[in-house]
Design a protein around this motif. Structure first.
Motif, PDB file in Angstrom:
ATOM      1  N   TYR A 283       0.838  -1.190   0.000  1.00  0.00           N
ATOM      2  CA  TYR A 283       0.000   0.000   0.000  1.00  0.00           C
ATOM      3  C   TYR A 283       0.883   1.254   0.000  1.00  0.00           C
ATOM      4  O   TYR A 283       1.950   1.280   0.615  1.00  0.00           O
ATOM      5  CB  TYR A 283      -0.923   0.020   1.217  1.00  0.00           C
ATOM      6  N   THR A 284       0.410   2.319  -0.662  1.00  0.00           N
ATOM      7  CA  THR A 284       1.241   3.532  -0.797  1.00  0.00           C
ATOM      8  C   THR A 284       1.463   4.240   0.529  1.00  0.00           C
ATOM      9  O   THR A 284       2.371   5.067   0.637  1.00  0.00           O
ATOM     10  CB  THR A 284       0.616   4.512  -1.802  1.00  0.00           C
ATOM     11  N   ASN A 285       0.645   3.960   1.529  1.00  0.00           N
ATOM     12  CA  ASN A 285       0.888   4.610   2.829  1.00  0.00           C
ATOM     13  C   ASN A 285       1.750   3.751   3.759  1.00  0.00           C
ATOM     14  O   ASN A 285       1.947   4.090   4.912  1.00  0.00           O
ATOM     15  CB  ASN A 285      -0.433   4.978   3.514  1.00  0.00           C
ATOM     16  N   ASP A 286       2.279   2.641   3.232  1.00  0.00           N
ATOM     17  CA  ASP A 286       3.187   1.792   4.010  1.00  0.00           C
ATOM     18  C   ASP A 286       4.595   1.847   3.415  1.00  0.00           C
ATOM     19  O   ASP A 286       4.794   1.529   2.242  1.00  0.00           O
ATOM     20  CB  ASP A 286       2.717   0.327   4.004  1.00  0.00           C
ATOM     21  N   LEU A 287       5.566   2.242   4.232  1.00  0.00           N
ATOM     22  CA  LEU A 287       6.972   2.226   3.823  1.00  0.00           C
ATOM     23  C   LEU A 287       7.550   0.854   4.149  1.00  0.00           C
ATOM     24  O   LEU A 287       7.480   0.380   5.287  1.00  0.00           O
ATOM     25  CB  LEU A 287       7.753   3.308   4.554  1.00  0.00           C
ATOM     26  N   LYS A 288       8.136   0.219   3.151  1.00  0.00           N
ATOM     27  CA  LYS A 288       8.694  -1.116   3.331  1.00  0.00           C
ATOM     28  C   LYS A 288       9.931  -1.072   4.219  1.00  0.00           C
ATOM     29  O   LYS A 288      10.814  -0.221   4.051  1.00  0.00           O
ATOM     30  CB  LYS A 288       9.059  -1.708   1.970  1.00  0.00           C
ATOM     31  N   MET A 289      10.002  -2.025   5.156  1.00  0.00           N
ATOM     32  CA  MET A 289      11.180  -2.169   6.005  1.00  0.00           C
ATOM     33  C   MET A 289      11.813  -3.534   5.743  1.00  0.00           C
ATOM     34  O   MET A 289      11.114  -4.511   5.447  1.00  0.00           O
ATOM     35  CB  MET A 289      10.810  -2.058   7.487  1.00  0.00           C
TER      36      MET A 289
END
Length: 373
Positions: A283-289
């Motif tokens: 999702y665009t509001n989730d930054l991948k870690m």
């Protein structure tokens, strides 16, 4: 999570080094047989032509005896150190340094019986060289000759004797400064001239000017958003009661402010926006870690809200990609920036991914940029 700052000049300036805002400047032309650059000029604008020399129309008919190739040509010569023929933002000409170019327009025509070279200069395009009777060769960046339109090599030893005609028609030079150019004083020693046969149109021997926007801003961003140690197995916000929790369970929150401080002319202002960008996780509001040790997907993501603050791990807020919205979901309207300090609040939330348990350090990188009209 680390927030890296992206250095971009012009409409977008470094989130760490400062925001530069340009107001209008009206360039002044000087009437002369040669181009008189207004040394010491202050240009408060970029991304456009900031100065144009006077249009020059001139004709000379000198007697000449010698090789045709020595006088039937069109050339642009520069002895400015490290200058070269190139292109900046679509403008063609003599590049003084990256982002700064002298560009030309108008016609240069050198002719005599049986020989002629016509060069049509254009700001946004390569010069067009032609001859009604001879082949024309083009050379670039040959010593001080940045552009040469010369006769066919087969004619280089042809001798001529008599009157030559050198004609300049609507010849003009302009200075273009790209948005990428930093505020500073710029100074160049050396000749820049355009040759129509043996007739020369010169610029000043020493070009000096200043790029000085009426308002300059610096923005301080944290080099690192640190959530510290997080218990991904057993924590108060775990709604599943199992290791890793449910997606969007809140693991941690960091609140703070981006500090923008602007100095400059009284009354200077500009609309500005901030853009947040990073690698998204589904999702665009989730930054991948990712896990630092292995590079595997971490059991958490990061969500953000800037200026307008939302609850931790909320669906609203500022996204890390544009998505399908208008304006893009990763843009924040900062309103008008004026001289003085500005505080832009932010909240970064560490949110469970809901895909199980992993231990170890994890990180992500996002970029903050600011641009303006």
């Amino acid at each position: 999570m680390k927030l890296n700052n992206q250095k971009r000049w012009g409409k977008v300036w470094s989130a760490a080094a400062g925001l530069i805002i340009y107001n209008a400047f009206t360039a002044v032309s000087y009437s002369a047989d040669n181009w008189q650059f207004p040394n010491g000029a202050v240009f408060k604008e970029s991304g456009k032509i900031v100065w144009e020399g006077e249009i020059i129309n001139r004709k000379e008919v000198p007697y000449y005896s010698g090789f045709a190739s020595d006088v039937i040509h069109g050339k642009v010569i520069s002895t400015v150190s490290n200058s070269y023929w190139g292109v900046v933002d679509g403008y063609h000409g003599v590049v003084l340094e990256p982002g700064i170019i002298l560009t030309f327009s108008g016609k240069s025509n050198a002719s005599t019986r049986g020989y002629n070279v016509l060069v049509e200069y254009q700001y946004k395009g390569e010069p067009k060289a032609s001859s009604t009777q001879n082949d024309v060769y083009i050379n670039k960046d040959s010593w001080i000759y940045k552009y040469e339109a010369i006769l066919d090599r087969n004619n280089t030893q042809d001798r001529i004797s008599g009157d030559n005609t050198y004609r300049a028609t609507n010849l003009q030079v302009a200075l273009y400064i790209s948005d990428s150019v930093k505020p500073n004083t710029y100074s160049y020693s050396g000749d820049v001239n355009l040759e129509v046969g043996n007739m020369r149109v010169y610029l000043n021997n020493h070009l000096t000017f200043k790029v000085a926007p009426p308002i300059q801003c610096t923005i301080n961003t944290p080099p690192k958003i640190d959530f510290g140690k997080v218990n991904i197995w057993d924590w108060k916000g775990n709604t599943s009661g199992t290791p890793g929790g449910n997606r969007k369970d809140v693991l941690g929150v960091v609140d703070g402010n981006f500090t923008i401080n602007c100095t400059g002319d009284n009354g200077a202002h500009t609309p500005a926006k901030l853009t947040l960008k990073g690698t998204i996780q589904t999702y665009t509001n989730d930054l991948k870690m990712t896990m630092d040790a292995t590079g595997d997907l971490a059991p958490a993501t990061v969500r953000a809200s800037i200026k307008s603050i939302f609850a931790p791990c909320n669906n609203g807020g500022t996204q890390f990609g544009p998505g399908t919205k208008t304006p893009p979901g990763n843009e924040v309207d900062l309103g008008e920036l004026t001289v003085g300090p500005h505080q832009v609040p932010y909240r970064f939330s560490l949110c469970a991914l809901g895909q199980g348990f992993k231990s170890g350090a994890a990180s992500a990188t996002a970029t903050v940029t600011i641009d303006w009209e």
